[in-house]
Design a protein around this motif. Structure first.
Motif, PDB file in Angstrom:
ATOM      1  N   TYR A  21      -2.039   5.782  -5.135  1.00  7.70           N
ATOM      2  CA  TYR A  21      -2.655   6.438  -3.980  1.00  7.70           C
ATOM      3  C   TYR A  21      -2.416   5.654  -2.698  1.00  7.70           C
ATOM      4  O   TYR A  21      -2.110   4.462  -2.718  1.00  7.70           O
ATOM      5  CB  TYR A  21      -4.162   6.598  -4.199  1.00  7.70           C
ATOM      6  N   TRP A  23      -4.591   5.071   0.889  1.00  5.62           N
ATOM      7  CA  TRP A  23      -5.802   5.274   1.677  1.00  5.62           C
ATOM      8  C   TRP A  23      -5.384   5.348   3.133  1.00  5.62           C
ATOM      9  O   TRP A  23      -4.691   4.459   3.631  1.00  5.62           O
ATOM     10  CB  TRP A  23      -6.791   4.134   1.480  1.00  5.62           C
ATOM     11  N   ARG A  64      -7.850   9.710   0.866  1.00  7.28           N
ATOM     12  CA  ARG A  64      -6.960   9.157  -0.140  1.00  7.28           C
ATOM     13  C   ARG A  64      -6.033  10.273  -0.582  1.00  7.28           C
ATOM     14  O   ARG A  64      -6.482  11.366  -0.932  1.00  7.28           O
ATOM     15  CB  ARG A  64      -7.770   8.641  -1.327  1.00  7.28           C
TER      16      ARG A  64
END
Length: 123
Positions: A21, A23, A64
């Motif tokens: 992921y 952010w 995210r």
């Protein structure tokens, strides 16, 4: 990184890669009293990240996203107000932005259902 607002660079964007992921944390001055959306722009393709949230005298967004959706190239972030106008709604093209509804209303024009969206409330 900075955020583009009508050709001016404002605010800041921090990106943190964490495994699968990314952010994304954005903050900028509250440049408008209207809904503002943040887009990531890569090679002319705009992808909506979300609606900036007012906080004090600032607008913020933390999100995210999967790393595979983050553009690998030289991208930038763009802050925009929604367009005004009539947007037809059909089965082939459903209305995909319900956050616009506080500034819009359902209408029928020439037998076509759609949503009228105004830049100002109550118009």
């Amino acid at each position: 990184m900075q955020i583009d607002w009508k050709g001016k660079q404002i605010g800041s964007v921090d990106t943190v890669f964490s495994g699968l992921y990314v952010w994304i944390r954005c903050v900028c001055p509250a440049v408008s009293r209207k809904i503002c959306r943040l887009y990531i722009v890569d090679q002319g393709k705009k992808t909506l990240l979300g609606v900036m949230q007012p906080e004090g005298g600032s607008l913020r967004l933390e999100k995210r996203i999967p790393a595979r959706e983050y553009p690998p190239g030289n991208c930038f972030f763009s802050l925009e107000e929604p367009e005004s106008g009539f947007f037809p709604v059909t089965e082939e093209k459903p209305f995909a932005c319900p956050e616009q509804l506080p500034y819009g209303r359902w209408e029928v024009r020439e037998g076509i259902y759609g949503i009228w969206i105004s830049r100002e409330t109550g118009q």
